[in-house]
Design an enzyme around this catalytic site. Structure first.
Site, short mmCIF file in Angstrom:
data_model
loop_
_atom_site.label_atom_id
_atom_site.label_comp_id
_atom_site.label_asym_id
_atom_site.label_seq_id
_atom_site.Cartn_x
_atom_site.Cartn_y
_atom_site.Cartn_z
N CYS A 38 -34.98 -5.53 -14.72
CA CYS A 38 -34.48 -6.87 -15.08
C CYS A 38 -35.01 -7.96 -14.15
O CYS A 38 -34.99 -9.13 -14.51
CB CYS A 38 -32.96 -6.87 -15.07
SG CYS A 38 -32.27 -5.66 -16.20
N ASN A 87 -29.66 -7.56 -24.05
CA ASN A 87 -30.43 -7.53 -22.79
C ASN A 87 -31.86 -7.07 -23.10
O ASN A 87 -32.06 -5.92 -23.49
CB ASN A 87 -29.72 -6.57 -21.82
CG ASN A 87 -30.39 -6.51 -20.47
OD1 ASN A 87 -31.51 -6.99 -20.28
ND2 ASN A 87 -29.71 -5.91 -19.51
N HIS A 93 -31.08 -14.07 -15.86
CA HIS A 93 -31.33 -12.87 -16.65
C HIS A 93 -30.12 -12.63 -17.56
O HIS A 93 -28.99 -12.90 -17.19
CB HIS A 93 -31.54 -11.68 -15.71
CG HIS A 93 -31.47 -10.37 -16.41
ND1 HIS A 93 -32.28 -10.08 -17.49
CD2 HIS A 93 -30.67 -9.29 -16.23
CE1 HIS A 93 -31.98 -8.87 -17.93
NE2 HIS A 93 -31.01 -8.37 -17.19
O1 UT7 Z 1 -29.58 -5.85 -16.62
C1 UT7 Z 1 -28.73 -5.25 -15.70
C2 UT7 Z 1 -28.15 -4.10 -16.37
N1 UT7 Z 1 -26.83 -4.01 -16.81
C3 UT7 Z 1 -25.77 -4.75 -16.45
O2 UT7 Z 1 -25.81 -5.71 -15.75
C4 UT7 Z 1 -24.46 -4.26 -17.01
C5 UT7 Z 1 -23.34 -4.43 -16.03
N2 UT7 Z 1 -22.07 -3.88 -16.53
C6 UT7 Z 1 -21.45 -4.35 -17.63
O3 UT7 Z 1 -21.93 -5.28 -18.26
C7 UT7 Z 1 -20.11 -3.75 -18.00
O4 UT7 Z 1 -19.72 -2.82 -17.01
C8 UT7 Z 1 -20.11 -3.07 -19.40
C9 UT7 Z 1 -20.19 -4.12 -20.48
C10 UT7 Z 1 -21.24 -2.09 -19.52
C11 UT7 Z 1 -18.79 -2.31 -19.60
O5 UT7 Z 1 -17.69 -3.15 -19.43
P1 UT7 Z 1 -16.45 -2.69 -18.54
O6 UT7 Z 1 -15.44 -3.74 -18.65
O7 UT7 Z 1 -16.97 -2.38 -17.16
O8 UT7 Z 1 -15.95 -1.41 -19.29
P2 UT7 Z 1 -15.81 0.09 -18.74
O9 UT7 Z 1 -17.12 0.72 -18.52
O10 UT7 Z 1 -14.81 0.11 -17.62
O11 UT7 Z 1 -15.13 0.77 -19.98
C12 UT7 Z 1 -13.84 0.42 -20.42
C13 UT7 Z 1 -13.50 1.26 -21.61
C14 UT7 Z 1 -13.69 2.75 -21.35
O12 UT7 Z 1 -12.68 3.44 -22.02
P3 UT7 Z 1 -11.37 3.97 -21.23
O13 UT7 Z 1 -11.89 4.91 -20.19
O14 UT7 Z 1 -10.73 2.75 -20.67
O15 UT7 Z 1 -10.58 4.63 -22.31
C15 UT7 Z 1 -15.03 3.05 -22.01
O16 UT7 Z 1 -15.12 4.40 -22.42
O17 UT7 Z 1 -14.36 0.95 -22.71
C16 UT7 Z 1 -14.98 2.15 -23.21
N3 UT7 Z 1 -16.30 1.81 -23.71
C17 UT7 Z 1 -16.50 1.38 -24.96
N4 UT7 Z 1 -15.67 1.16 -25.98
C18 UT7 Z 1 -16.19 0.70 -27.12
C19 UT7 Z 1 -17.49 1.84 -23.06
N5 UT7 Z 1 -18.48 1.43 -23.89
C20 UT7 Z 1 -17.89 1.14 -25.07
C21 UT7 Z 1 -18.38 0.66 -26.29
N6 UT7 Z 1 -17.49 0.46 -27.28
N7 UT7 Z 1 -19.69 0.39 -26.49
#
Ligand code: UT7
Length: 333
Positions: free
Chosen positions: A114, A290, A260
């Site tokens: 990125c 992204n 980004h």
């Molecule tokens: O370019 C640089 C690369 N990437 C980034 O900068 C990404 C940085 N991180 C993020 O943007 C966020 O961490 C995410 C958008 C990826 C995830 O958001 P979050 O608020 O950190 O969610 P989480 O990973 O804590 O997940 C929360 C819940 C989980 O379920 P439980 O354990 O609470 O039951 C996940 O399993 O959401 C679930 N989950 C989803 N649910 C529906 C994870 N992915 C999905 C999905 N759809 N696609």
């Protein structure tokens, strides 16, 4: 004083639109979750077999040259930033160079995910200020869609990424106050496996990828989302403040902030920390997801077309990504 100026900007995205609802048909996710957590509503995917990152780069590069008023034949060097290369080797810049019909000029690939555009900008700037090359084509292009895990296991990553390309033509300027004013880069390899693809890998013997590895889905991106989010919202403001201080500017001087595009929530938090109003922040993630190395030049290209910036505008860039890598740059168009 000679500085590097952006002479022209271009972009290209494939025409196939993939909505959140389309993804919800493939694995367990929802439009509501994706929009709320990331701000993404849709992304673009290539169609069919045989469309490579270098293919998406071609129209973006041609558009950047056209906008710059620079003929392709005047390009002295290519820098290609991608994490989805056409092949393990050679570099995708070589494939692009052939497709642009520019045999002979150097083609350099960089692998800074990125932050790839800003790492590339740093190299192009050094070449231009040193007088090594006069017209440098810097392009970021990604085909993510062929490398995503469309199972429930990969849903956290898969919903975020899209295909696309962005390019700039850089050249020297002697115009007072114009061009790249300051730039900073950083990396911390201790976070390398927080966002990575493990396989194929040169360290795996006897084969770089095996059926077992494929069965374990180790060819797909794995991400520690919370860690990446935390680091991104620390490092992007920190790097931005560093380039502003170096150039003797404040965030109030900024006409346009082009971060980004990894997550709208990240960019809202970064903008709030820097006290930059969202009206000055470019957002394209809602439509493209992204696009990694492509996201900054793609977003800049769209902002210029929309008339949100033009000659004389002070533009701040910031990125954070896998590696970890990060950077920021301050540039007057
Ligand atoms: O370019 C640089 C690369 N990437 C980034 O900068 C990404 C940085 N991180 C993020 O943007 C966020 O961490 C995410 C958008 C990826 C995830 O958001 P979050 O608020 O950190 O969610 P989480 O990973 O804590 O997940 C929360 C819940 C989980 O379920 P439980 O354990 O609470 O039951 C996940 O399993 O959401 C679930 N989950 C989803 N649910 C529906 C994870 N992915 C999905 C999905 N759809 N696609």
């Amino acid at each position: 004083m000679r500085r590097s100026a952006i002479l022209g900007v271009g972009h290209h995205v494939p025409s196939k639109v993939v909505t959140n609802d389309d993804l919800a048909k493939l694995f367990n996710t929802s439009d509501e979750w994706i929009v709320q957590r990331s701000g993404i509503r849709e992304r673009r995917y290539i169609e069919g077999d045989g469309v490579f990152a270098s293919d998406l780069a071609v129209p973006a590069c041609k558009m950047a040259c056209e906008k710059a008023g620079v003929a392709l034949s005047e390009i002295d060097a290519i820098i290609f930033a991608t994490l989805s290369p056409d092949a393990f080797f050679p570099g995708t810049g070589c494939f692009l160079q052939a497709k642009l019909g520019l045999p002979g000029i150097p083609a350099l690939d960089i692998r800074n995910q990125c932050s790839g555009f800003l790492y590339g900008l740093s190299i192009a700037d050094a070449w231009i200020r040193a007088g090594v090359y006069r017209r440098v084509l810097l392009v970021g292009a990604e085909v993510h869609s062929t490398g995503l895990d469309f199972s429930d296991e990969g849903r956290d990553v898969t919903v975020l990424f899209g295909d696309g390309a962005g390019a700039v033509v850089l050249g020297p300027t002697e115009e007072e106050g114009r061009g790249l004013l300051s730039l900073t880069l950083g990396a911390d390899g201790r976070g390398a496996t927080d966002l990575w693809i493990e396989a194929p890998s040169s360290g795996r013997s006897p084969d770089r990828i095996t059926k077992e590895m494929l069965d374990e889905r180790r060819q797909y991106t794995r991400m520690n989302g919370k860690q990446v989010f935390r680091w991104a919202t620390e490092k992007m403001p920190e790097a931005s403040r560093a380039v502003l201080a170096e150039a003797g500017r404040t965030t109030a001087d900024i006409d346009l902030f082009v971060p980004h595009q990894a997550n709208l929530r990240i960019n809202e938090l970064v903008a709030r920390k820097l006290e930059i109003p969202m009206e000055k922040v470019v957002t394209t993630i809602d439509r493209y997801g992204n696009t990694t190395a492509a996201s900054i030049p793609l977003s800049l290209s769209e902002a210029l077309i929309a008339g949100r910036a033009g000659p004389g505008s002070l533009v701040l860039f910031a990125a954070f990504g896998s590696g970890y890598t990060w950077g920021a740059g301050l540039l007057r168009l």
